[in-house]
Design a protein around this motif. Structure first.
Motif, PDB file in Angstrom:
ATOM      1  N   UNK A   6       0.705  -1.190   0.033  1.00  0.00           N
ATOM      2  CA  UNK A   6      -0.036  -0.014  -0.125  1.00  0.00           C
ATOM      3  C   UNK A   6       0.885   1.149  -0.020  1.00  0.00           C
ATOM      4  N   UNK A   7       2.208   1.042   0.235  1.00  0.00           N
ATOM      5  CA  UNK A   7       2.896   2.378   0.561  1.00  0.00           C
ATOM      6  C   UNK A   7       4.418   1.934  -0.336  1.00  0.00           C
ATOM      7  N   UNK A   8       5.083   2.865  -0.867  1.00  0.00           N
ATOM      8  CA  UNK A   8       6.506   2.563  -1.221  1.00  0.00           C
ATOM      9  C   UNK A   8       7.269   3.224  -0.455  1.00  0.00           C
ATOM     10  N   UNK A   9       8.170   2.869   0.458  1.00  0.00           N
ATOM     11  CA  UNK A   9       9.185   3.542   1.209  1.00  0.00           C
ATOM     12  C   UNK A   9      10.637   2.811   1.214  1.00  0.00           C
ATOM     13  N   UNK A  10      11.437   3.439   0.858  1.00  0.00           N
ATOM     14  CA  UNK A  10      12.839   2.671   0.533  1.00  0.00           C
ATOM     15  C   UNK A  10      13.452   2.810   1.687  1.00  0.00           C
ATOM     16  N   UNK A  11      13.534   3.789   2.578  1.00  0.00           N
ATOM     17  CA  UNK A  11      14.088   3.742   3.664  1.00  0.00           C
ATOM     18  C   UNK A  11      13.097   4.221   4.851  1.00  0.00           C
ATOM     19  N   UNK A  12      12.575   3.124   5.645  1.00  0.00           N
ATOM     20  CA  UNK A  12      11.471   3.467   6.683  1.00  0.00           C
ATOM     21  C   UNK A  12      11.833   4.447   7.692  1.00  0.00           C
ATOM     22  N   UNK A  13      13.370   4.275   8.239  1.00  0.00           N
ATOM     23  CA  UNK A  13      13.640   4.982   9.131  1.00  0.00           C
ATOM     24  C   UNK A  13      13.674   6.552   8.908  1.00  0.00           C
ATOM     25  N   UNK A  27       0.318  11.306   0.750  1.00  0.00           N
ATOM     26  CA  UNK A  27       0.408  11.508  -0.820  1.00  0.00           C
ATOM     27  C   UNK A  27       1.768  11.142  -1.308  1.00  0.00           C
ATOM     28  N   UNK A  28       2.865  11.359  -0.503  1.00  0.00           N
ATOM     29  CA  UNK A  28       4.431  11.096  -0.863  1.00  0.00           C
ATOM     30  C   UNK A  28       4.754   9.594  -0.801  1.00  0.00           C
ATOM     31  N   UNK A  29       4.078   8.653  -0.166  1.00  0.00           N
ATOM     32  CA  UNK A  29       4.052   7.316   0.197  1.00  0.00           C
ATOM     33  C   UNK A  29       3.433   6.621  -0.634  1.00  0.00           C
ATOM     34  N   UNK A  30       2.000   6.736  -0.566  1.00  0.00           N
ATOM     35  CA  UNK A  30       1.159   5.707  -1.123  1.00  0.00           C
ATOM     36  C   UNK A  30       1.323   5.278  -2.669  1.00  0.00           C
ATOM     37  N   UNK A  31       1.205   4.109  -2.787  1.00  0.00           N
ATOM     38  CA  UNK A  31       1.301   3.318  -4.109  1.00  0.00           C
ATOM     39  C   UNK A  31       0.669   4.019  -5.165  1.00  0.00           C
ATOM     40  N   UNK A  32       1.240   4.558  -6.410  1.00  0.00           N
ATOM     41  CA  UNK A  32       0.603   5.167  -7.375  1.00  0.00           C
ATOM     42  C   UNK A  32      -0.292   4.093  -7.960  1.00  0.00           C
TER      43      UNK A  32
END
Length: 209
Positions: free
Chosen positions: A155-162, A204-209
């Protein structure tokens, strides 16, 4: 306050009570006078002990201050947000974390300790690392766990969660913390509006497009 005099070796309970009283007195004196303005004599008097007793425990003011501030920060508990189904609802989870983060940031005691740490940072550069571990780490962990769960679900795209978690916390609590350091606080309704906007902007910045 009168001197607390006794003879013989103090019991463990008495030693613990003395240390607690001493740290609280030192924190109060440092808060009122700053590091440079505070004296060991003033701290001993505030704690109700002799200077000899104080120097036996802490040989100088710097060592006492270096112990007192991290101790004070560590005694401030952060209420973990209650996340339904471990944060399955991403917007609700982030908003819950944001609310607790802001509540801590604007807490008068937290703001007080922040002012002391910032004012004495030139004396104690090590406080920067300690402040991170004691104030950011618990909140970072909560955000990271939620983001990692939703990244696995796609549901989100986050390369670096921290890194993303740190940016999220800066968005929601950075400015309220700065206001609190000056003794200011937003109206609760206005604060909620800012939180909701920050959460929506982050999503808006992390949700999967």
């Amino acid at each position: 306050m009168g001197q607390h005099l006794r003879t013989g070796r103090p019991t463990r309970a008495e030693a613990i009570e003395l240390e607690q009283r001493l740290r609280e007195a030192a924190l109060e004196v440092f808060s009122e006078r700053g590091f440079d303005g505070a004296t060991m004599e003033q701290i001993a008097r505030a704690a109700g002990i002799s200077k000899r007793t104080l120097y036996a425990k802490y040989p100088d003011k710097r060592e006492l201050f270096a112990k007192v501030l991290p101790w004070a920060m560590s005694t401030l508990n952060w209420d973990e947000p209650r996340l339904d189904d471990a944060g399955a609802d991403l917007p609700a989870a982030l908003l819950a974390i944001a609310r607790t983060a802001v509540a801590r940031a604007v807490d008068p005691q937290v703001a007080r300790l922040t002012r002391i740490a910032m004012g004495e940072a030139h004396h104690f550069p090590e406080f920067a690392e300690a402040a991170h571990s004691m104030t950011w780490s618990p909140r970072l962990r909560s955000v990271v766990e939620v983001l990692e769960r939703h990244a696995l679900a796609g549901t989100v795209v986050v390369d670096d969660p921290e890194l993303a978690a740190e940016q999220f916390l800066a968005m929601v609590s950075g400015f309220p913390a700065m206001l609190a350091a000056f003794g200011l606080r937003r109206d609760p309704d206005d604060e909620e509006r800012h939180l909701e906007h920050a959460v929506a902007l982050f999503l808006d910045g992390v949700r999967t497009r």
